[in-house]
Design a protein around this motif. Sequence first.
Motif, PDB file in Angstrom:
ATOM      1  N   GLY A  34      -2.315  14.209 -10.683  1.00 16.15           N
ATOM      2  CA  GLY A  34      -0.989  14.720 -10.583  1.00 16.15           C
ATOM      3  C   GLY A  34      -0.250  14.544  -9.253  1.00 16.15           C
ATOM      4  O   GLY A  34       1.005  14.557  -9.387  1.00 16.15           O
ATOM      5  N   TYR A  35      -1.109  14.662  -8.240  1.00 12.07           N
ATOM      6  CA  TYR A  35      -0.607  14.502  -6.945  1.00 12.07           C
ATOM      7  C   TYR A  35      -0.907  13.090  -6.285  1.00 12.07           C
ATOM      8  O   TYR A  35       0.150  12.377  -5.758  1.00 12.07           O
ATOM      9  CB  TYR A  35      -1.152  15.437  -6.152  1.00 12.07           C
ATOM     10  N   THR A  36      -2.156  12.765  -6.096  1.00 18.77           N
ATOM     11  CA  THR A  36      -2.288  11.420  -5.323  1.00 18.77           C
ATOM     12  C   THR A  36      -3.954  11.222  -5.802  1.00 18.77           C
ATOM     13  O   THR A  36      -4.725  12.104  -6.091  1.00 18.77           O
ATOM     14  CB  THR A  36      -1.996  11.447  -3.906  1.00 18.77           C
ATOM     15  N   ALA A  37      -4.321   9.944  -5.658  1.00 22.81           N
ATOM     16  CA  ALA A  37      -5.544   9.190  -5.749  1.00 22.81           C
ATOM     17  C   ALA A  37      -6.282   9.689  -4.435  1.00 22.81           C
ATOM     18  O   ALA A  37      -5.702   9.854  -3.517  1.00 22.81           O
ATOM     19  CB  ALA A  37      -5.599   7.950  -6.147  1.00 22.81           C
ATOM     20  N   PRO A  38      -7.632   9.532  -4.505  1.00 17.82           N
ATOM     21  CA  PRO A  38      -8.470   9.831  -3.486  1.00 17.82           C
ATOM     22  C   PRO A  38      -7.628   8.860  -2.134  1.00 17.82           C
ATOM     23  O   PRO A  38      -7.493   7.580  -2.383  1.00 17.82           O
ATOM     24  CB  PRO A  38      -9.595   9.494  -3.504  1.00 17.82           C
ATOM     25  N   GLN A  39      -7.729   9.105  -0.929  1.00 17.35           N
ATOM     26  CA  GLN A  39      -7.275   8.262   0.103  1.00 17.35           C
ATOM     27  C   GLN A  39      -8.421   7.576   0.618  1.00 17.35           C
ATOM     28  O   GLN A  39      -9.618   7.815   0.687  1.00 17.35           O
ATOM     29  CB  GLN A  39      -6.837   9.236   1.332  1.00 17.35           C
ATOM     30  N   LYS A 101       1.243   2.531 -10.125  1.00 16.57           N
ATOM     31  CA  LYS A 101       0.352   1.678 -10.363  1.00 16.57           C
ATOM     32  C   LYS A 101       0.686   0.090 -10.158  1.00 16.57           C
ATOM     33  O   LYS A 101       1.598  -0.372 -11.009  1.00 16.57           O
ATOM     34  CB  LYS A 101      -0.415   1.871 -11.338  1.00 16.57           C
ATOM     35  N   GLY A 102      -0.081  -0.562  -9.232  1.00 16.60           N
ATOM     36  CA  GLY A 102       0.514  -1.977  -9.204  1.00 16.60           C
ATOM     37  C   GLY A 102       1.854  -2.602  -8.493  1.00 16.60           C
ATOM     38  O   GLY A 102       2.262  -3.738  -8.354  1.00 16.60           O
ATOM     39  N   ARG A 103       2.350  -1.421  -7.886  1.00 13.64           N
ATOM     40  CA  ARG A 103       3.703  -1.629  -7.602  1.00 13.64           C
ATOM     41  C   ARG A 103       3.537  -1.652  -5.898  1.00 13.64           C
ATOM     42  O   ARG A 103       3.984  -0.752  -5.298  1.00 13.64           O
ATOM     43  CB  ARG A 103       4.472  -0.587  -8.054  1.00 13.64           C
ATOM     44  N   MET A 104       3.337  -2.725  -5.203  1.00 14.43           N
ATOM     45  CA  MET A 104       3.054  -2.844  -3.816  1.00 14.43           C
ATOM     46  C   MET A 104       4.412  -2.996  -3.281  1.00 14.43           C
ATOM     47  O   MET A 104       4.569  -2.651  -1.940  1.00 14.43           O
ATOM     48  CB  MET A 104       2.341  -4.282  -3.440  1.00 14.43           C
ATOM     49  N   GLU A 105       5.573  -3.406  -3.853  1.00 16.45           N
ATOM     50  CA  GLU A 105       6.959  -3.212  -3.183  1.00 16.45           C
ATOM     51  C   GLU A 105       7.455  -1.900  -2.748  1.00 16.45           C
ATOM     52  O   GLU A 105       8.107  -2.051  -1.842  1.00 16.45           O
ATOM     53  CB  GLU A 105       7.986  -3.916  -4.210  1.00 16.45           C
ATOM     54  N   CYS A 110       9.447   1.679   2.782  1.00 14.50           N
ATOM     55  CA  CYS A 110       9.552   2.808   3.633  1.00 14.50           C
ATOM     56  C   CYS A 110       9.904   2.152   5.096  1.00 14.50           C
ATOM     57  O   CYS A 110       9.189   1.386   5.539  1.00 14.50           O
ATOM     58  CB  CYS A 110       8.403   3.601   3.758  1.00 14.50           C
ATOM     59  N   PRO A 111      11.216   2.791   5.886  1.00 12.51           N
ATOM     60  CA  PRO A 111      11.493   2.183   7.068  1.00 12.51           C
ATOM     61  C   PRO A 111      10.559   2.761   8.003  1.00 12.51           C
ATOM     62  O   PRO A 111      10.617   2.467   9.163  1.00 12.51           O
ATOM     63  CB  PRO A 111      12.969   2.764   7.321  1.00 12.51           C
ATOM     64  N   PHE A 112       9.894   3.898   7.873  1.00 15.78           N
ATOM     65  CA  PHE A 112       8.835   4.426   8.817  1.00 15.78           C
ATOM     66  C   PHE A 112       7.309   3.592   8.797  1.00 15.78           C
ATOM     67  O   PHE A 112       6.605   4.170   9.620  1.00 15.78           O
ATOM     68  CB  PHE A 112       8.781   6.030   8.505  1.00 15.78           C
ATOM     69  N   GLY A 113       7.118   2.938   7.835  1.00 12.03           N
ATOM     70  CA  GLY A 113       5.801   2.443   7.574  1.00 12.03           C
ATOM     71  C   GLY A 113       5.093   3.666   7.105  1.00 12.03           C
ATOM     72  O   GLY A 113       3.614   3.265   7.383  1.00 12.03           O
ATOM     73  N   ALA A 114       5.453   4.574   6.387  1.00 10.47           N
ATOM     74  CA  ALA A 114       4.646   5.692   6.212  1.00 10.47           C
ATOM     75  C   ALA A 114       4.060   5.707   4.653  1.00 10.47           C
ATOM     76  O   ALA A 114       3.130   6.552   4.372  1.00 10.47           O
ATOM     77  CB  ALA A 114       5.308   6.994   6.091  1.00 10.47           C
ATOM     78  N   ILE A 115       4.105   4.512   4.148  1.00 10.66           N
ATOM     79  CA  ILE A 115       3.418   4.279   2.778  1.00 10.66           C
ATOM     80  C   ILE A 115       2.344   3.213   2.789  1.00 10.66           C
ATOM     81  O   ILE A 115       2.659   2.078   3.594  1.00 10.66           O
ATOM     82  CB  ILE A 115       4.618   4.023   1.422  1.00 10.66           C
ATOM     83  N   PHE A 116       1.360   3.421   2.172  1.00 12.02           N
ATOM     84  CA  PHE A 116       0.174   2.578   2.565  1.00 12.02           C
ATOM     85  C   PHE A 116      -0.528   2.160   1.040  1.00 12.02           C
ATOM     86  O   PHE A 116      -0.164   2.767  -0.059  1.00 12.02           O
ATOM     87  CB  PHE A 116      -0.934   3.181   3.289  1.00 12.02           C
ATOM     88  N   TRP A 117      -1.091   1.081   1.029  1.00 14.47           N
ATOM     89  CA  TRP A 117      -1.583   0.312  -0.269  1.00 14.47           C
ATOM     90  C   TRP A 117      -2.952   0.704  -0.423  1.00 14.47           C
ATOM     91  O   TRP A 117      -3.699   0.353   0.485  1.00 14.47           O
ATOM     92  CB  TRP A 117      -1.160  -1.014  -0.460  1.00 14.47           C
ATOM     93  N   ASN A 118      -3.390   1.198  -1.716  1.00 17.00           N
ATOM     94  CA  ASN A 118      -4.731   1.769  -1.797  1.00 17.00           C
ATOM     95  C   ASN A 118      -5.037   0.458  -2.769  1.00 17.00           C
ATOM     96  O   ASN A 118      -4.939   0.411  -4.049  1.00 17.00           O
ATOM     97  CB  ASN A 118      -4.730   2.851  -2.523  1.00 17.00           C
ATOM     98  N   GLU A 119      -5.921  -0.369  -2.310  1.00 19.38           N
ATOM     99  CA  GLU A 119      -6.519  -1.575  -2.747  1.00 19.38           C
ATOM    100  C   GLU A 119      -7.414  -1.211  -4.034  1.00 19.38           C
ATOM    101  O   GLU A 119      -7.384  -1.817  -5.045  1.00 19.38           O
ATOM    102  CB  GLU A 119      -7.362  -2.813  -1.808  1.00 19.38           C
ATOM    103  N   ALA A 121      -7.569   1.751  -5.994  1.00 16.86           N
ATOM    104  CA  ALA A 121      -7.119   2.362  -6.882  1.00 16.86           C
ATOM    105  C   ALA A 121      -5.502   1.648  -7.436  1.00 16.86           C
ATOM    106  O   ALA A 121      -5.183   1.900  -8.233  1.00 16.86           O
ATOM    107  CB  ALA A 121      -6.402   3.869  -6.524  1.00 16.86           C
ATOM    108  N   ASN A 122      -5.194   0.658  -6.611  1.00 22.38           N
ATOM    109  CA  ASN A 122      -4.117  -0.341  -7.034  1.00 22.38           C
ATOM    110  C   ASN A 122      -2.946   0.502  -7.086  1.00 22.38           C
ATOM    111  O   ASN A 122      -1.984   0.405  -8.123  1.00 22.38           O
ATOM    112  CB  ASN A 122      -4.202  -0.881  -8.363  1.00 22.38           C
ATOM    113  N   VAL A 123      -2.758   1.462  -5.910  1.00 26.61           N
ATOM    114  CA  VAL A 123      -1.643   2.368  -6.000  1.00 26.61           C
ATOM    115  C   VAL A 123      -1.141   2.443  -4.520  1.00 26.61           C
ATOM    116  O   VAL A 123      -1.687   2.508  -3.711  1.00 26.61           O
ATOM    117  CB  VAL A 123      -1.917   3.605  -6.460  1.00 26.61           C
ATOM    118  N   PRO A 124       0.400   2.720  -4.510  1.00 23.67           N
ATOM    119  CA  PRO A 124       0.821   3.105  -2.882  1.00 23.67           C
ATOM    120  C   PRO A 124       0.625   4.678  -2.753  1.00 23.67           C
ATOM    121  O   PRO A 124       0.652   5.501  -3.687  1.00 23.67           O
ATOM    122  CB  PRO A 124       2.317   2.656  -3.268  1.00 23.67           C
ATOM    123  N   GLN A 125       0.212   5.146  -1.536  1.00 22.67           N
ATOM    124  CA  GLN A 125       0.185   6.369  -1.261  1.00 22.67           C
ATOM    125  C   GLN A 125       0.701   6.591   0.145  1.00 22.67           C
ATOM    126  O   GLN A 125       0.900   6.039   0.818  1.00 22.67           O
ATOM    127  CB  GLN A 125      -1.333   6.576  -1.172  1.00 22.67           C
TER     128      GLN A 125
END
Length: 288
Positions: A34-39, A101-105, A110-119, A121-125
């Motif tokens: 409900g919050y986030t997948a493992p980093q 899920k699956g939405r790499m866009e 994020c203009p700060f580069g603070a969102i990362f892609w979890n390959e 889990a296929n999810v942004p975090q």
Amino acid sequence: MKKRYMLIDVALCHDCNICFMACKDEHVDNDWPGYTAPQPRHGHRWINIERRERGVYSRNDVAYLPVPCQHCQDAHCQKAAPDAITIRPDGIVMIDPVKAKGRMEIVASCPFGAIFWNEEANVPQKCTMCAHLLDDKDWKPGLPRCVHSCPTGAQEFVEMEPEEFQKYCKENGYEGYRSEELENNPQVVYKNLFKYTKNFISAGVLMDGDCFENATVTLKSKQGILAAQKTNFFGEFKFDALENGEYSLDVDAAGIKTSQEVVINNASLNLGFIKLESKTAKAAALTV
């Protein structure tokens, strides 16, 4: 309703990366449904320490800027994916680990580069401000792990009404990073941000080859006098938090005066030594 804010003092951050390690400890291999997948163990920096060196030796300094998700109330990521990204009543911005899920866009939004892609889990975090802990009444510190772990007090965490918080920021010198440019209304704000975003002019004043203490140095722009200060024991001065532009320096060392034009263009300036000659030295030179 009160919202949750993170306050960061750039002057107190020493790049120890304990906040970064605390984030890893909390999220790597830990699933918070409900919050986030493992980093992932590698590649993600949910609180990234950016670095900037200003000036030239021996008048130079280094500033460190911790950059987590800014938890913008006018968030670029939410505009890019309004169905997958929500802003909680307390102001924390959350990425839905199922709907995203699956939405790499979302990463690129994020203009700060603070969102990362979890390959895997296929999810942004990104940083959740440890919302799972803040929602847990048994978590006695009541703080995000990064704030709880900071050894220098560079990071703080407060809960305030928005109007109260705006007043607090104004009175204590906190501001958003790139907020004027992005109009993003962040919940993460910074003190002494000028150490990272602006520049300084520094130099030493010499009289007959010796350091001159208590010379008056006046900084001017086209708008007039900006500031004035006395040189220290080593004859040095420093004007900080300056924008790009043209400036002039007027130096008065016991009646011996000089002026110098300077231009700041995205870099701090070490002008070296401003050399003056006393009337006695000039007279002695003429008699030789």
